[in-house]
Design a protein around this motif. Structure first.
Motif, PDB file in Angstrom:
ATOM      1  N   SER A   1     129.945  36.432  93.621  1.00  0.00           N
ATOM      2  CA  SER A   1     130.694  35.903  94.762  1.00  0.00           C
ATOM      3  C   SER A   1     132.181  36.198  94.570  1.00  0.00           C
ATOM      4  N   MET A   2     132.929  36.043  95.638  1.00  0.00           N
ATOM      5  CA  MET A   2     134.382  36.192  95.538  1.00  0.00           C
ATOM      6  C   MET A   2     134.934  35.135  94.582  1.00  0.00           C
TER       7      MET A   2
ATOM      8  N   TYR B   1     142.046  37.188  98.925  1.00  0.00           N
ATOM      9  CA  TYR B   1     142.096  37.666 100.305  1.00  0.00           C
ATOM     10  C   TYR B   1     143.491  38.135 100.726  1.00  0.00           C
TER      11      TYR B   1
ATOM     12  N   SER C   1     139.804  42.326 101.785  1.00  0.00           N
ATOM     13  CA  SER C   1     139.160  41.567 102.864  1.00  0.00           C
ATOM     14  C   SER C   1     137.887  40.852 102.422  1.00  0.00           C
ATOM     15  N   GLY C   2     137.256  41.320 101.374  1.00  0.00           N
ATOM     16  CA  GLY C   2     136.037  40.668 100.917  1.00  0.00           C
ATOM     17  C   GLY C   2     135.234  41.564  99.985  1.00  0.00           C
ATOM     18  N   LYS C   3     134.089  41.085  99.633  1.00  0.00           N
ATOM     19  CA  LYS C   3     133.223  41.769  98.683  1.00  0.00           C
ATOM     20  C   LYS C   3     132.790  43.144  99.189  1.00  0.00           C
ATOM     21  N   GLN C   4     132.566  43.260 100.480  1.00  0.00           N
ATOM     22  CA  GLN C   4     132.141  44.533 101.051  1.00  0.00           C
ATOM     23  C   GLN C   4     133.222  45.602 100.869  1.00  0.00           C
TER      24      GLN C   4
END
Length: 190
Positions: A27-28, A43, A47-50
């Motif tokens: 997870s982040m 963040y 922008s995120g894990k993707q």
């Protein structure tokens, strides 16, 4: 610390965690904890894990693509080109072994255009390698074996090299190149 440097650090930490636990299990919050910061701080840089996964995988896929394009356009026999491909894989493995875990194990988690782009690069890479092998068979450098079997045999070994390399205590790269090329090619050379 500037954004690019912090983003690189985030990607490197995530790469290690993805290799250890797998993309879905990280997870982040895990990434932030590993870095000793709050998850919300991530963040500010990503922008995120993707985005992390895309950054990791597409960077390596583009590196493989550039390497293959250089091999394809180079002078030399098909055997020379196969040797160059093997050596390129070894170099990338030595320099990016953790990220290779994401490339090999987690590419299917890419989304939308990133997934399409990755699959296209992978298919073009394999097709270029297939053409080199077929040419090697046609000119008599390689034994007349099925090109798909040769392609699978070489690529399956090279794609999992990162696992073996890390367990073996970091062999000398030049020895690895020399011996791996010899072992792989002597089985298909005339």
């Amino acid at each position: 610390m500037n954004t690019a440097t912090r983003k690189d650090e985030i990607v490197a930490v995530a790469s290690s965690l993805f290799k250890e636990k797998g993309y879905n299990a990280v997870s982040m919050r895990d990434i932030a904890q590993e870095m000793g910061i709050k998850a919300a701080s991530l963040y500010n840089h990503i922008s995120g894990k993707q985005e992390i996964l895309s950054t990791l995988i597409l960077f390596l896929a583009e590196e493989f693509t550039r390497g293959m394009n250089a091999v394809v356009t180079s002078e030399g026999s098909p055997l020379d080109k196969i040797k160059s491909v093997i050596e390129m894989h070894i170099d990338i493995t030595v320099n990016h072994s953790e990220a290779l875990a994401a490339l090999n194990n987690d590419w299917m988690h890419l989304e939308d255009e990133d997934l399409i782009y990755f699959v296209r690069m992978r298919e073009e890479y394999e097709e270029n390698f297939r053409r080199i092998i077929k040419e090697g068979i046609e000119v008599g450098d390689l034994k007349p074996r099925h090109p798909e079997v040769i392609l699978f045999s070489i690529l399956s070994t090279l794609r999992t090299l990162y696992l073996w390399y890390q367990k073996r205590g970091k062999l000398d790269v030049n020895v690895l190149k020399k011996d791996m090329v010899a072992v792989m090619l002597e089985g298909i050379m005339r």
